[in-house]
Design a protein around this motif. Sequence first.
Motif, PDB file in Angstrom:
ATOM      1  N   LYS A  44      13.950  -5.925  22.169  1.00  0.00           N
ATOM      2  CA  LYS A  44      14.485  -6.184  20.869  1.00  0.00           C
ATOM      3  C   LYS A  44      15.130  -4.898  20.140  1.00  0.00           C
ATOM      4  O   LYS A  44      16.780  -4.738  20.694  1.00  0.00           O
ATOM      5  CB  LYS A  44      14.131  -7.419  19.880  1.00  0.00           C
ATOM      6  N   THR A  45      14.552  -4.134  20.154  1.00  0.00           N
ATOM      7  CA  THR A  45      15.661  -2.116  19.421  1.00  0.00           C
ATOM      8  C   THR A  45      16.243  -2.443  20.606  1.00  0.00           C
ATOM      9  O   THR A  45      16.774  -1.742  20.777  1.00  0.00           O
ATOM     10  CB  THR A  45      14.076  -1.440  18.743  1.00  0.00           C
ATOM     11  N   ILE A  48      19.797  -3.879  21.246  1.00  0.00           N
ATOM     12  CA  ILE A  48      20.329  -3.911  19.582  1.00  0.00           C
ATOM     13  C   ILE A  48      20.731  -2.368  19.845  1.00  0.00           C
ATOM     14  O   ILE A  48      21.727  -2.164  19.717  1.00  0.00           O
ATOM     15  CB  ILE A  48      18.842  -3.972  18.387  1.00  0.00           C
ATOM     16  N   LYS A  49      20.228  -1.112  20.313  1.00  0.00           N
ATOM     17  CA  LYS A  49      20.676   0.677  19.966  1.00  0.00           C
ATOM     18  C   LYS A  49      21.465   0.171  21.231  1.00  0.00           C
ATOM     19  O   LYS A  49      22.959   0.817  21.209  1.00  0.00           O
ATOM     20  CB  LYS A  49      19.512   1.394  20.803  1.00  0.00           C
ATOM     21  N   GLN A  85      14.930   0.156  12.992  1.00  0.00           N
ATOM     22  CA  GLN A  85      13.595   0.105  12.846  1.00  0.00           C
ATOM     23  C   GLN A  85      13.258   1.412  12.396  1.00  0.00           C
ATOM     24  O   GLN A  85      12.413   0.806  11.120  1.00  0.00           O
ATOM     25  CB  GLN A  85      13.118  -0.267  13.307  1.00  0.00           C
ATOM     26  N   ASP A 156      17.878  -4.200  12.505  1.00  0.00           N
ATOM     27  CA  ASP A 156      16.546  -4.768  13.514  1.00  0.00           C
ATOM     28  C   ASP A 156      15.175  -4.413  12.212  1.00  0.00           C
ATOM     29  O   ASP A 156      14.988  -3.614  11.748  1.00  0.00           O
ATOM     30  CB  ASP A 156      15.468  -3.105  13.833  1.00  0.00           C
ATOM     31  N   GLU A 157      14.263  -5.274  12.427  1.00  0.00           N
ATOM     32  CA  GLU A 157      13.541  -5.583  11.487  1.00  0.00           C
ATOM     33  C   GLU A 157      14.113  -5.388  10.473  1.00  0.00           C
ATOM     34  O   GLU A 157      12.717  -4.828   9.864  1.00  0.00           O
ATOM     35  CB  GLU A 157      12.587  -4.894  12.382  1.00  0.00           C
ATOM     36  N   SER A 188      16.822  -8.662  13.790  1.00  0.00           N
ATOM     37  CA  SER A 188      15.691  -9.208  15.149  1.00  0.00           C
ATOM     38  C   SER A 188      15.012  -9.323  13.960  1.00  0.00           C
ATOM     39  O   SER A 188      14.385  -8.531  12.889  1.00  0.00           O
ATOM     40  CB  SER A 188      15.516  -7.804  16.167  1.00  0.00           C
TER      41      SER A 188
END
Lengths: 237, 126
Positions: A44-45, A48-49, A85, A156-157, A188
């Motif tokens: 996920k991270t 996103i990045k 995150q 992110d989270e 996310s």
Amino acid sequence: MTDDVIVAAGVEKRFGRTEVLRGVDLTVPRGSVVGLLGTNGAGKTTLIKCMVGLLRVAGGQCRILGDDAWSLSPETKARIGYVPQVISFFPWMRVRDLVRYTASFYPNWNEELCGRLIRDWEIPADQRAGTLSVGQTQKVAIVLAVAHEPDVLILDEPAAALDPLARRQFLQLIIDIAGPGQRTILFSTHLTADLERVADRVAVLKSGQVTWSGLLEDLKEQTHLNLEESFLEMHHA
Amino acid sequence: MLFRVEPTSGTPITRQLSEQIRARCAGGQLRPGDRLPSVRAMAADLAVNQNTVLRVYERLTAEGLLERRHGDGTYVAGRLPAGGMRSQKEYLKQELRRLVEQGQMLGMSLEDMQQAMADLYEPEES
């Protein structure tokens, strides 16, 4: 101009020998609120990045607001809000200075919104960033990411470190700024209950690929399961 | 007017909300010409996504149950759609069937259920 705000097509990314993304396809239509779900380590991270241009894809393509994510124009960057995150501020800066510093980069900074959130969320504006708790840091990062009223907000989270009250306030904020049909939000999370309230679309990332994406209501009509049950079901096999 | 949704249920929020609006139209708590809360207000109240509420309003408008007046808001349609009253009553029957089944599972007798209904029934004021 296409109405898909974020488009990932066949995105691949590896770190050394570890393949993290193995051909991710995902489109995010304008105005939707998308929850990106996945187990720890699903990618996920990393995805996103890649979307915000902090990582360069090894294969495929990531586009956001029409630009290639790796070469975003300054105009496009100004239309994106992003909460990573892992948040790092200058620890010696006081929160109010941090806000002023960030605001100086954006021509359309919404003072009123920013001030209101800092008050409502009881963020200690006089404190130095380095002395904030994890939850307070996350709140500040969210405020800084939304105050310039971005067209696209990527988080992110975002709710992971928030207490139940702050999480509810955060969800209300997302609901308030999200729509209908205007701002595009992707976040996310592994908190499925939060996602069921605020998201209208869901994307499930599993071992480096998007295995399901679409309207949350379609998923429920098909499965008659809630999101957590669906998620577990998808990872059972 | 209180609407309630259970986001973590297996039934989509859109379905939950549209069924409640339908039931209220069928039951007469919502009457032709009544104004529904704005999309934003309803979403804030239920703490759900605005797109979700908008989708419900659009669908019920397409069915003819609601009417969206540009720049003004969403209203219960002046006249129920063709065969509307019948379909609303049909819908209410389905709901009743479901409730009766639930009552039977709980071991309620017909008399118990009738009594429970009678207790809830408020005669219309004239």
